[in-house]
Design a protein around this motif. Structure first.
Motif, PDB file in Angstrom:
ATOM      1  N   PRO A   1      -1.278   3.362  -9.524  1.00 26.93           N
ATOM      2  CA  PRO A   1       0.069   2.998  -9.556  1.00 26.93           C
ATOM      3  C   PRO A   1       1.143   3.420  -8.696  1.00 26.93           C
ATOM      4  CG  PRO A   1      -0.183   4.316 -11.300  1.00 26.93           C
ATOM      5  CD  PRO A   1      -1.743   4.210 -10.834  1.00 26.93           C
ATOM      6  N   ILE A   2       1.939   2.675  -7.860  1.00 29.06           N
ATOM      7  CA  ILE A   2       2.655   3.185  -6.849  1.00 29.06           C
ATOM      8  C   ILE A   2       4.067   3.472  -7.707  1.00 29.06           C
ATOM      9  CG2 ILE A   2       1.845   1.968  -4.912  1.00 29.06           C
ATOM     10  CD1 ILE A   2       4.076  -0.062  -5.080  1.00 29.06           C
TER      11      ILE A   2
ATOM     12  N   GLU B   1       2.848  -2.343  -9.243  1.00 28.74           N
ATOM     13  CA  GLU B   1       1.657  -2.915  -8.444  1.00 28.74           C
ATOM     14  C   GLU B   1       0.626  -1.547  -8.442  1.00 28.74           C
ATOM     15  OE1 GLU B   1       3.911  -5.992  -8.364  1.00 28.74           O
ATOM     16  OE2 GLU B   1       4.609  -4.119  -7.219  1.00 28.74           O
ATOM     17  N   PHE B   2      -0.520  -1.733  -8.288  1.00 28.83           N
ATOM     18  CA  PHE B   2      -1.444  -0.792  -7.810  1.00 28.83           C
ATOM     19  C   PHE B   2      -1.809  -0.684  -6.570  1.00 28.83           C
ATOM     20  CE2 PHE B   2      -1.224   0.160 -12.212  1.00 28.83           C
ATOM     21  CZ  PHE B   2      -2.224   0.857 -12.725  1.00 28.83           C
ATOM     22  N   ILE B   3      -2.169   0.427  -5.780  1.00 27.35           N
ATOM     23  CA  ILE B   3      -2.967   0.195  -4.649  1.00 27.35           C
ATOM     24  C   ILE B   3      -4.519   0.263  -4.985  1.00 27.35           C
ATOM     25  CG2 ILE B   3      -3.330   1.664  -2.509  1.00 27.35           C
ATOM     26  CD1 ILE B   3      -0.727   3.122  -2.700  1.00 27.35           C
ATOM     27  N   THR B   4      -4.925  -0.848  -4.399  1.00 28.34           N
ATOM     28  CA  THR B   4      -6.533  -0.982  -4.587  1.00 28.34           C
ATOM     29  C   THR B   4      -7.273  -0.979  -2.999  1.00 28.34           C
ATOM     30  OG1 THR B   4      -6.390  -3.472  -4.491  1.00 28.34           O
ATOM     31  CG2 THR B   4      -6.208  -2.330  -6.733  1.00 28.34           C
ATOM     32  N   VAL B   5      -8.566  -0.552  -3.284  1.00 26.33           N
ATOM     33  CA  VAL B   5      -9.404  -0.418  -1.789  1.00 26.33           C
ATOM     34  C   VAL B   5     -10.318  -1.587  -2.192  1.00 26.33           C
ATOM     35  CG1 VAL B   5     -10.706   0.850  -0.430  1.00 26.33           C
ATOM     36  CG2 VAL B   5      -9.147   1.648  -1.417  1.00 26.33           C
ATOM     37  N   PRO B   6     -10.286  -2.832  -1.521  1.00 25.13           N
ATOM     38  CA  PRO B   6     -11.442  -3.672  -1.318  1.00 25.13           C
ATOM     39  C   PRO B   6     -12.626  -3.031  -0.853  1.00 25.13           C
ATOM     40  CG  PRO B   6      -9.526  -5.062  -0.757  1.00 25.13           C
ATOM     41  CD  PRO B   6      -9.214  -3.404  -0.810  1.00 25.13           C
ATOM     42  N   VAL B   7     -13.936  -3.619  -1.364  1.00 21.66           N
ATOM     43  CA  VAL B   7     -15.258  -3.183  -0.986  1.00 21.66           C
ATOM     44  C   VAL B   7     -15.228  -3.529   0.412  1.00 21.66           C
ATOM     45  CG1 VAL B   7     -17.555  -3.602  -0.983  1.00 21.66           C
ATOM     46  CG2 VAL B   7     -16.151  -3.296  -3.059  1.00 21.66           C
ATOM     47  N   GLN B   8     -15.592  -2.548   1.472  1.00 20.37           N
ATOM     48  CA  GLN B   8     -15.898  -2.767   2.907  1.00 20.37           C
ATOM     49  C   GLN B   8     -17.111  -2.779   3.233  1.00 20.37           C
ATOM     50  OE1 GLN B   8     -13.361  -3.691   4.730  1.00 20.37           O
ATOM     51  NE2 GLN B   8     -11.979  -3.410   3.163  1.00 20.37           N
ATOM     52  N   LYS B   9     -18.010  -3.358   4.259  1.00 23.15           N
ATOM     53  CA  LYS B   9     -19.235  -3.197   4.329  1.00 23.15           C
ATOM     54  C   LYS B   9     -19.381  -1.881   5.497  1.00 23.15           C
ATOM     55  CE  LYS B   9     -19.957  -8.340   4.888  1.00 23.15           C
ATOM     56  NZ  LYS B   9     -20.360  -9.338   5.988  1.00 23.15           N
TER      57      LYS B   9
END
Length: 435
Positions: free
Chosen positions: A162-163, A318-326
């Motif tokens: 959470p920011i 809001e939450f900082i999230t990290v999408p899956v990266q190849k």
């Protein structure tokens, strides 16, 4: 946990978009004029890291955009920022997940985190202590308040940080309370609040207003009373839940609250309060500056639990999230960006930029109180708040919430008794969630 295939992810996310759009209605501070058109900041170089957030009102020249850019610079990269309104951001996240071109970072409305995580779109940041799982990202989340970060947890992993957070309390009109002989410090439980409201009514003033609209905003405002009764979202028709809905229904029936609450949005409720005619209004952290400018002295009291203490209020933000990266090598830089954004100083800057988000760590809260000591009641409220998707409800929450607000509407409109309305709500939630 097991990851679904991309086609399964698309199906899961597709069914969730409408629910997440509804959740966005109240989870954050008002975002100004909503627009689906993106606002880009930074450069378009091939080495840029991509960042999406739901703040189109903050353009490339804003303090917020400069803060994002600064964290990119500290990590040694350029950040290309794109801003959408909250609903458009959810839809864009869906498309990115389907097409396999997600950005490096997305700031998501907190109830959306578990849905995107469940669909396999997000990289886990760390393990929930004691879960026995193995983390994917390795970011230290222990410094974040447990009650706040819980909204980003699912099946033993944490998928976002959470920011900051906003939440609810009862604003009061000091002029009306003084005239009615009500000391706000006397409000400790439902009985003492009821007594205060009756004094206000006897003095010829309007006691309280709130939002009970048939959307997520209605659930958001009812949850403090629901949780404050001891009820749980897994059992909507418990005796405790019925007591909470009885309270609201009685207020409307007795004229303590206006009939308009059934259609009031949170903004409408606030406009009613600013007329100076109401003693109390349930509303959020995002009204702090507006309350200061009201034509009468204001204050806040925590929403009390039925038998005393402070009721848990739902968290927004809001939450900082990290999408899956190849390309998993990108995570090293992404981690540096996230660590920069969530230093105590960074959390304070975010909190004051959005007037107000309360920082999500003890250090950040101490730092913002050093600058803004009047925020202490709100810091206290956030410390006792609760995420709507907590208790591992995850993707079940939107379905439960819809059943809950439907039940509240039925009771307040007189279509059913509180007990019958919540019995129907529980049946609806059970059918929708399969539990």
């Amino acid at each position: 946990m097991n990851r679904p295939s991309m086609s399964t992810r698309a199906a899961v996310l597709g069914t969730a978009v409408l629910a997440l759009s509804a959740l966005a209605a109240c989870a954050s501070a008002p975002q100004g004029g909503a627009t689906a058109a993106p606002t880009d900041g930074g450069a378009n170089g091939s080495g840029a890291y991509t960042w999406w957030d739901p703040y189109p009102q903050h353009d490339a020249s804003s303090a917020w955009a400069k803060r994002v850019d600064s964290c990119g610079q500290q990590a040694g990269v350029t950040i290309k920022r794109t801003a959408y309104d909250t609903t458009a951001l959810t839809n864009q996240a869906l498309l990115a997940g389907q097409e396999g071109n997600a950005p490096d970072v997305i700031l998501l409305d907190n109830p959306a985190v578990s849905t995107l995580a469940d669909a396999g779109m997000l990289t886990a940041m760390s393990d929930v202590p004691g879960s026995g799982t193995t983390s994917d990202f390795g970011l230290d989340t222990a410094r974040f308040d447990k009650n706040l970060i819980a909204a980003g947890e699912l099946d033993g992993k944490t998928y976002g940080i959470p920011i900051g957070a906003n939440t609810l309390a009862l604003y009061y009109n000091k002029k009306i309370l003084d005239a009615a002989g009500v000391d706000p410090k006397s409000i400790k439980d439902w009985a003492s609040l009821d007594a205060a409201l009756k004094k206000v009514k006897a003095a010829g003033k309007k006691p309280i207003t709130f939002s009970a609209i048939g959307t997520e905003e209605g659930s958001f405002q009812f949850l403090p009373w629901f949780w404050g009764s001891g009820a749980q979202l897994t059992q909507l028709d418990s005796p405790q839940a019925v007591a909470a809905l009885d309270l609201w229904t009685k207020w409307v029936k007795d004229g303590v609250a206006p009939n308009s609450v059934i259609s009031n949005s949170q903004n409408t409720t606030w406009e009613q309060f600013l007329t100076g005619e109401f003693a109390f209004a349930e509303n959020g952290t995002w009204q702090i500056n507006s309350a200061k400018k009201a034509g009468f002295p204001t204050g806040i009291v925590q929403i009390p639990g039925k038998d005393g203490g402070t009721a848990a209020t739902p968290t927004g933000g809001e939450f900082i999230t990290v999408p899956v990266q190849k390309d998993t090598k990108r995570y090293d830089v992404t981690k540096k960006i996230l660590e920069c954004m969530t230093t105590p100083e960074g959390l304070v800057e975010t909190g004051t930029t959005f007037a107000y988000y309360i920082p999500s760590t003890a250090e950040g809260q101490q730092a913002i109180l050093a600058k803004e000591p009047d925020l202490k009641p709100w810091v206290d409220a956030v410390r006792s708040a609760k995420g709507r998707t907590s208790d591992n409800l995850g993707t079940k929450y939107p379905k439960i919430s819809e059943a809950l607000w439907t039940g509240v509407q039925k009771a307040l409109s007189g279509a059913a008794t509180p007990a019958d309305a919540l019995k129907q709500a529980q049946a609806q939630a059970k059918q929708a969630t399969g539990n």
